[in-house]
Design a protein around this motif. Structure first.
Motif, mmCIF file in Angstrom:
data_model
loop_
_atom_site.group_PDB
_atom_site.id
_atom_site.type_symbol
_atom_site.label_atom_id
_atom_site.label_comp_id
_atom_site.label_asym_id
_atom_site.label_seq_id
_atom_site.Cartn_x
_atom_site.Cartn_y
_atom_site.Cartn_z
ATOM 1 N N SER A 159 15.586 1.243 -4.481
ATOM 2 C CA SER A 159 14.558 2.274 -4.571
ATOM 3 C C SER A 159 14.681 3.187 -3.352
ATOM 4 O O SER A 159 15.633 3.088 -2.572
ATOM 5 N N THR A 160 13.705 4.065 -3.200
ATOM 6 C CA THR A 160 13.507 4.823 -1.963
ATOM 7 C C THR A 160 12.119 4.475 -1.437
ATOM 8 O O THR A 160 11.280 3.952 -2.180
ATOM 9 N N GLY A 161 11.871 4.776 -0.180
ATOM 10 C CA GLY A 161 10.558 4.488 0.376
ATOM 11 C C GLY A 161 9.449 5.176 -0.392
ATOM 12 O O GLY A 161 8.411 4.565 -0.697
ATOM 13 N N TYR A 162 9.657 6.451 -0.743
ATOM 14 C CA TYR A 162 8.630 7.206 -1.466
ATOM 15 C C TYR A 162 8.363 6.584 -2.842
ATOM 16 O O TYR A 162 7.208 6.353 -3.227
ATOM 17 N N GLN A 163 9.438 6.316 -3.595
ATOM 18 C CA GLN A 163 9.258 5.787 -4.944
ATOM 19 C C GLN A 163 8.651 4.381 -4.916
ATOM 20 O O GLN A 163 7.800 4.055 -5.737
ATOM 21 N N TRP A 164 9.091 3.558 -3.981
ATOM 22 C CA TRP A 164 8.561 2.202 -3.874
ATOM 23 C C TRP A 164 7.062 2.223 -3.578
ATOM 24 O O TRP A 164 6.277 1.501 -4.199
ATOM 25 N N ARG A 165 6.650 3.060 -2.644
ATOM 26 C CA ARG A 165 5.218 3.152 -2.313
ATOM 27 C C ARG A 165 4.417 3.679 -3.486
ATOM 28 O O ARG A 165 3.315 3.185 -3.778
ATOM 29 N N LYS A 166 4.947 4.693 -4.178
ATOM 30 C CA LYS A 166 4.214 5.296 -5.292
ATOM 31 C C LYS A 166 4.045 4.297 -6.440
ATOM 32 O O LYS A 166 2.992 4.243 -7.092
ATOM 33 N N ILE A 167 5.055 3.497 -6.696
ATOM 34 C CA ILE A 167 5.013 2.550 -7.814
ATOM 35 C C ILE A 167 4.237 1.294 -7.453
ATOM 36 O O ILE A 167 3.394 0.820 -8.237
ATOM 37 N N THR A 168 4.494 0.730 -6.275
ATOM 38 C CA THR A 168 3.896 -0.567 -5.919
ATOM 39 C C THR A 168 2.593 -0.437 -5.144
ATOM 40 O O THR A 168 1.897 -1.432 -4.944
ATOM 41 N N GLY A 169 2.284 0.752 -4.676
ATOM 42 C CA GLY A 169 1.092 0.921 -3.856
ATOM 43 C C GLY A 169 1.296 0.481 -2.416
ATOM 44 O O GLY A 169 0.337 0.393 -1.654
ATOM 45 N N GLY A 170 2.546 0.175 -2.059
ATOM 46 C CA GLY A 170 2.839 -0.171 -0.673
ATOM 47 C C GLY A 170 3.071 -1.652 -0.431
ATOM 48 O O GLY A 170 2.663 -2.193 0.597
ATOM 49 N N TYR A 171 3.738 -2.310 -1.375
ATOM 50 C CA TYR A 171 4.086 -3.727 -1.175
ATOM 51 C C TYR A 171 5.115 -3.846 -0.057
ATOM 52 O O TYR A 171 6.194 -3.251 -0.119
ATOM 53 N N THR A 172 4.795 -4.606 0.982
ATOM 54 C CA THR A 172 5.706 -4.883 2.086
ATOM 55 C C THR A 172 5.498 -6.330 2.526
ATOM 56 O O THR A 172 4.591 -7.015 2.039
ATOM 57 N N ALA A 173 6.305 -6.757 3.469
ATOM 58 C CA ALA A 173 6.137 -8.110 4.003
ATOM 59 C C ALA A 173 4.744 -8.294 4.594
ATOM 60 O O ALA A 173 4.158 -9.375 4.498
ATOM 61 N N SER A 174 4.199 -7.239 5.179
ATOM 62 C CA SER A 174 2.890 -7.356 5.832
ATOM 63 C C SER A 174 1.724 -7.271 4.850
ATOM 64 O O SER A 174 0.611 -7.694 5.172
ATOM 65 N N THR A 175 1.956 -6.712 3.658
ATOM 66 C CA THR A 175 0.872 -6.614 2.663
ATOM 67 C C THR A 175 1.031 -7.602 1.519
ATOM 68 O O THR A 175 0.150 -7.695 0.660
ATOM 69 N N ALA A 176 2.116 -8.348 1.483
ATOM 70 C CA ALA A 176 2.412 -9.234 0.351
ATOM 71 C C ALA A 176 1.296 -10.242 0.098
ATOM 72 O O ALA A 176 1.005 -10.580 -1.057
ATOM 73 N N ALA A 177 0.663 -10.723 1.160
ATOM 74 C CA ALA A 177 -0.414 -11.708 0.990
ATOM 75 C C ALA A 177 -1.574 -11.135 0.180
ATOM 76 O O ALA A 177 -2.228 -11.860 -0.587
ATOM 77 N N ASN A 178 -1.843 -9.839 0.327
ATOM 78 C CA ASN A 178 -2.917 -9.202 -0.449
ATOM 79 C C ASN A 178 -2.592 -9.221 -1.944
ATOM 80 O O ASN A 178 -3.483 -9.421 -2.785
ATOM 81 N N TYR A 179 -1.319 -8.994 -2.262
ATOM 82 C CA TYR A 179 -0.897 -9.004 -3.659
ATOM 83 C C TYR A 179 -1.002 -10.422 -4.222
ATOM 84 O O TYR A 179 -1.488 -10.619 -5.350
ATOM 85 N N ARG A 180 -0.556 -11.393 -3.461
ATOM 86 C CA ARG A 180 -0.625 -12.774 -3.934
ATOM 87 C C ARG A 180 -2.074 -13.209 -4.174
ATOM 88 O O ARG A 180 -2.366 -13.927 -5.137
ATOM 89 N N THR A 181 -2.980 -12.751 -3.305
ATOM 90 C CA THR A 181 -4.404 -13.071 -3.495
ATOM 91 C C THR A 181 -4.946 -12.443 -4.773
ATOM 92 O O THR A 181 -5.672 -13.080 -5.544
ATOM 93 N N ALA A 182 -4.582 -11.185 -5.018
ATOM 94 C CA ALA A 182 -5.043 -10.494 -6.224
ATOM 95 C C ALA A 182 -4.483 -11.129 -7.489
ATOM 96 O O ALA A 182 -5.151 -11.168 -8.532
ATOM 97 N N TRP A 183 -3.258 -11.644 -7.408
ATOM 98 C CA TRP A 183 -2.615 -12.241 -8.579
ATOM 99 C C TRP A 183 -3.059 -13.682 -8.842
ATOM 100 O O TRP A 183 -2.859 -14.204 -9.937
ATOM 101 N N LYS A 184 -3.638 -14.323 -7.844
ATOM 102 C CA LYS A 184 -3.852 -15.771 -7.897
ATOM 103 C C LYS A 184 -4.616 -16.254 -9.125
ATOM 104 O O LYS A 184 -4.318 -17.337 -9.655
#
Length: 240
Positions: A159-184
């Protein structure tokens, strides 16, 4: 450096320059399709000094898509609460899981050794993304989990940084825990996306590509940077 090819290069003479590897698209531009030239292109890629890699397309067609869409209340393999929703992460995870299964089946029909290569997930805004960051990322997670749990040695992200942020809303190593909590409530990821190797899309030339090797859209290491077409019209990729 090496080249990537897919269905747009069907019927075209493939590169015979000093490319060290080839990466071949499994799909014909979207999930649940197959590149009609995958067999010939894969044989070309296998013949390069460092062999082949493959990539497959991603998208979020919610609340329904060609090829597969889960039913409300089904668990295939995780809970899809509302199949009519565009943002139900369980439904989109299931879609990604089955899209990856379809791609793996097409790949195995060509060469059962294809699981030994890196599989790249192509995440671009050109394909349909009708959900939000959490549900879109769940598709990528579902594809990653299916492939890794079915013998694929490594899965990376293109991907590119712009496309990744636009599609995922900003999934990164530092935000991954937020996604896992939402998916739980619906699922727990089997394999982390946090440290998946990265392939950065389209830069102008090799000099620009070299400067991008130290950048990252998730925090993981960048392995490849794609840059402009060579004289034959093929995308070229620099190994970082």
């Amino acid at each position: 450096m090496g080249h990537d090819v897919s269905h747009p290069q069907c019927g075209v003479a493939l590169p015979t320059d000093n490319g060290s590897f080839g990466i071949v698209g499994i799909n014909e531009g979207r999930p649940f399709t197959t590149n009609p030239c995958i067999s010939a292109q894969y044989q070309w890629a296998k013949g390069t000094p460092y062999g082949a890699g493959v990539y497959l397309n991603t998208s979020n067609p919610a609340p329904g898509g060609a090829g597969y869409w889960p039913r409300s209340g089904s668990q295939d393999p995780v809970l899809c609460i509302d199949a009519r929703s565009t943002t139900d992460a369980g439904c989109t995870y299931d879609y990604g899981w089955h899209a990856a299964a379809n791609a793996l089946s097409a790949a195995m029909a060509v060469d059962r050794g294809m699981t030994q290569h890196t599989w790249w997930l192509d995440v671009e805004i050109e394909n349909r993304w009708s959900g939000n960051g959490m549900s879109n990322t769940a598709i990528v997670q579902g594809m990653n989990d299916y492939l890794r749990s079915h013998g694929v040695a490594e899965v990376g992200l293109y991907s590119t940084g712009y496309q990744w942020r636009k599609i995922t809303g900003g999934y990164t190593a530092s935000t991954a825990a937020n996604y896992r909590t939402a998916w739980k409530p619906q699922f727990t990821p089997m394999y982390s996306l946090d440290n998946a190797p990265l392939w950065l899309a389209t830069y102008t030339d090799s000099n620009a590509a070299k400067t991008m090797c130290t950048t990252s859209f998730t925090g993981a290491k960048t392995r490849l940077v794609q840059y402009g077409e060579d004289e034959g019209g093929f995308d070229t990729n620099l190994v970082c």
